[in-house]
Motif scaffolding. Sequence first.
Motif, PDB file in Angstrom:
ATOM      1  N   ASN A 184      56.570  -2.328 -38.056  1.00 52.24           N
ATOM      2  CA  ASN A 184      57.779  -1.361 -38.136  1.00 52.24           C
ATOM      3  C   ASN A 184      57.675  -0.343 -39.082  1.00 52.24           C
ATOM      4  O   ASN A 184      58.091   0.636 -38.875  1.00 52.24           O
ATOM      5  CB  ASN A 184      59.157  -2.355 -37.991  1.00 52.24           C
ATOM      6  N   GLN A 185      57.563  -1.029 -40.477  1.00 59.18           N
ATOM      7  CA  GLN A 185      57.334  -0.182 -41.630  1.00 59.18           C
ATOM      8  C   GLN A 185      56.499   0.859 -41.392  1.00 59.18           C
ATOM      9  O   GLN A 185      56.795   2.131 -41.454  1.00 59.18           O
ATOM     10  CB  GLN A 185      57.023  -1.209 -42.880  1.00 59.18           C
ATOM     11  N   GLU A 186      55.295   0.494 -40.701  1.00 57.26           N
ATOM     12  CA  GLU A 186      54.174   1.587 -40.600  1.00 57.26           C
ATOM     13  C   GLU A 186      54.673   2.620 -39.789  1.00 57.26           C
ATOM     14  O   GLU A 186      54.468   3.872 -39.934  1.00 57.26           O
ATOM     15  CB  GLU A 186      52.914   0.769 -40.138  1.00 57.26           C
TER      16      GLU A 186
ATOM     17  N   ARG B  77      55.888 -17.327 -38.852  1.00 57.15           N
ATOM     18  CA  ARG B  77      56.068 -16.319 -40.158  1.00 57.15           C
ATOM     19  C   ARG B  77      55.131 -15.251 -40.103  1.00 57.15           C
ATOM     20  O   ARG B  77      55.419 -14.068 -40.295  1.00 57.15           O
ATOM     21  CB  ARG B  77      55.997 -17.382 -41.450  1.00 57.15           C
TER      22      ARG B  77
ATOM     23  N   ARG C 181      53.716 -14.032 -37.622  1.00 52.31           N
ATOM     24  CA  ARG C 181      54.018 -12.759 -36.479  1.00 52.31           C
ATOM     25  C   ARG C 181      55.068 -12.056 -36.958  1.00 52.31           C
ATOM     26  O   ARG C 181      54.945 -10.777 -36.952  1.00 52.31           O
ATOM     27  CB  ARG C 181      54.488 -13.674 -35.206  1.00 52.31           C
ATOM     28  N   ASP C 182      56.253 -12.827 -37.673  1.00 52.32           N
ATOM     29  CA  ASP C 182      57.132 -11.876 -38.088  1.00 52.32           C
ATOM     30  C   ASP C 182      56.960 -10.885 -39.067  1.00 52.32           C
ATOM     31  O   ASP C 182      57.224  -9.898 -38.943  1.00 52.32           O
ATOM     32  CB  ASP C 182      58.142 -12.849 -38.713  1.00 52.32           C
ATOM     33  N   GLN C 183      55.776 -11.442 -39.972  1.00 55.98           N
ATOM     34  CA  GLN C 183      55.871 -10.455 -41.056  1.00 55.98           C
ATOM     35  C   GLN C 183      54.654  -9.487 -40.541  1.00 55.98           C
ATOM     36  O   GLN C 183      54.981  -8.070 -40.768  1.00 55.98           O
ATOM     37  CB  GLN C 183      54.443 -11.200 -41.970  1.00 55.98           C
TER      38      GLN C 183
ATOM     39  N   LEU D  75      55.012  -8.115 -37.484  1.00 58.65           N
ATOM     40  CA  LEU D  75      56.122  -7.263 -36.877  1.00 58.65           C
ATOM     41  C   LEU D  75      56.510  -6.160 -38.022  1.00 58.65           C
ATOM     42  O   LEU D  75      56.874  -4.971 -37.806  1.00 58.65           O
ATOM     43  CB  LEU D  75      57.192  -7.975 -36.336  1.00 58.65           C
ATOM     44  N   VAL D  76      57.283  -6.898 -38.975  1.00 54.65           N
ATOM     45  CA  VAL D  76      57.792  -6.088 -39.804  1.00 54.65           C
ATOM     46  C   VAL D  76      57.069  -5.015 -40.523  1.00 54.65           C
ATOM     47  O   VAL D  76      57.355  -3.872 -40.572  1.00 54.65           O
ATOM     48  CB  VAL D  76      58.266  -7.210 -41.335  1.00 54.65           C
ATOM     49  N   GLU D  77      55.792  -5.390 -40.962  1.00 54.22           N
ATOM     50  CA  GLU D  77      54.725  -4.316 -41.186  1.00 54.22           C
ATOM     51  C   GLU D  77      54.441  -3.344 -40.514  1.00 54.22           C
ATOM     52  O   GLU D  77      54.640  -1.976 -40.735  1.00 54.22           O
ATOM     53  CB  GLU D  77      53.504  -5.019 -41.595  1.00 54.22           C
TER      54      GLU D  77
END
Lengths: 75, 263, 191
Positions: free
Chosen positions: C122-124, C112, C114-116, C118-120
Amino acid sequence: MESLPASFIGMGLAATGLGGAGIGLGYMFGKAIEAFARQPSAEGQLSKYVWIGAAFVEAIALYGLVLAFIIMGKG
Amino acid sequence: MNFSFVAEAYAETAQTVATTAPKMDPLHHFQVINYLKITPFGFDMSISNSVLWMWIVVGVVYGLFRLAMRNPTLVPGRLQSVAEAGYLFVQGMIHDIIGPSGKKFFPAIFTLFFFVLFSNWTGLIPGSFTVTSQLIVTGTLALIIFALSIVLGAYHHGWKFLGFFVPHGLPPALLPLMVPIEIISFLARPVSLSVRLFANMTAGHTVLGVLFFFTATLTWAVAWLPFGFTVVFTAMEIFIGFIQAYIFTILTCVYINDSIHMH
Amino acid sequence: MIASAYASAGASVEHAAASSGLPQFESSVFGSQIFWTVVSFALLMMLLNKYVLPTIGNILDSRSNRIAEDLQKAEHARKEGERLLTNYQGQMVAARQVAAQTLEEARQDSLRMRDQALVELNQEMAKKKNAALVEIEQAKNRAMEEVRTVAVELSMQVAEKLIAKSLTAEDANLMVQEALSQINENQTRLH
């Protein structure tokens, strides 16, 4: 026939019964040894019966002996 | 036919042998000698050497067992082990042949076995008397057993006990032949039982007597041969004494079993 | 008559009985022996039955009882051991389950996280890209503005020069060339 010599003959004849016992003992121990050779593990159980049988056969011979003694007494 | 000359010659020889050489008499030690004549009301209860040795046998058997069990322990000593082995031996014999219903005969059969065994064995002591070499002694025991088997058969089966003489699955035509044979073989039981033991003991001791006679009378150069045989034969007699006691007892068990369970 | 001769010979050797068969068949001693056989046997049976057999029987019984007892005890101990083993095994299974569960949870957590991340990330990245795009747009706009200004200036200068002196065609051409190169120069400077 005079009784004394006849009784001796009778005693001798009675003693021939030993021959039968001899044959019996020979058969029995021969067969027993054969059986032990085939099945050495059964020796302990079988030898008991062999000795009992031997005693029985021997007793048959001794009946002849007793007869001989009886004849001896009558002579 | 006249054989008188043979007999005369024999008698003459016997006379010379009797007067000049020691006479071989291997049957001498079977002679019952009355020490004390007791006959109250014509009832013979004299004390003879045979009777004396019966008492000795009784004393030896009882004494040995008392000695063996004088302070019985859970972990047995040597003598106690032997006594227990004897107990278990007889017990196993009864259990094998009669089964659980043979338990009430245990004291009698135990006594019988050890009485016969020690009679056979004490008779081997030089100078002693072999009680079981007396036909009348073994005959008495055999007749008691025979009577017991008949009484037991009548008690357990009543008149049906007569069916004992009719073999199973026999065609009726053979009955007149087989029934007398069965009856005779039944009646022969006490005879064979007593004669077997008596004859074995008599024969063994006679042979020993002959061998000892030779040992005593021959010169030392050859006397060692019969003497060696006496040693071997004594060992053989110890063995035979046991086997015969065993057979006497086991046949008793068989007869009792026949009476209880028929066949 | 002959037999009697033999008998007399035998008798002279003191044992008359020996010459007439076995001593066992002499019936004169039967009575007492029958009597004493029965008595001896009965006596021995009574003595053994009373004093010996119960002792042996008791000791054998107590021994077999003892053995049975010991066997029972051993059986008991075995059962107890088995019970303990089962217990322990149960505990082991439970512990293993707990451990497996913990491990799984940790794995899930890390996944979880890691996924988070990753998402962050990507957003950045997207945000940064957007910002860059905006900046580029602004720069472009500014450049355009500048070009326009320069062009206006240039045209004003050109007009000024046209006005100031009459121009030959060659001069005009030269001036256009000049202006263009200036624009080009500006443009290269912009980029």
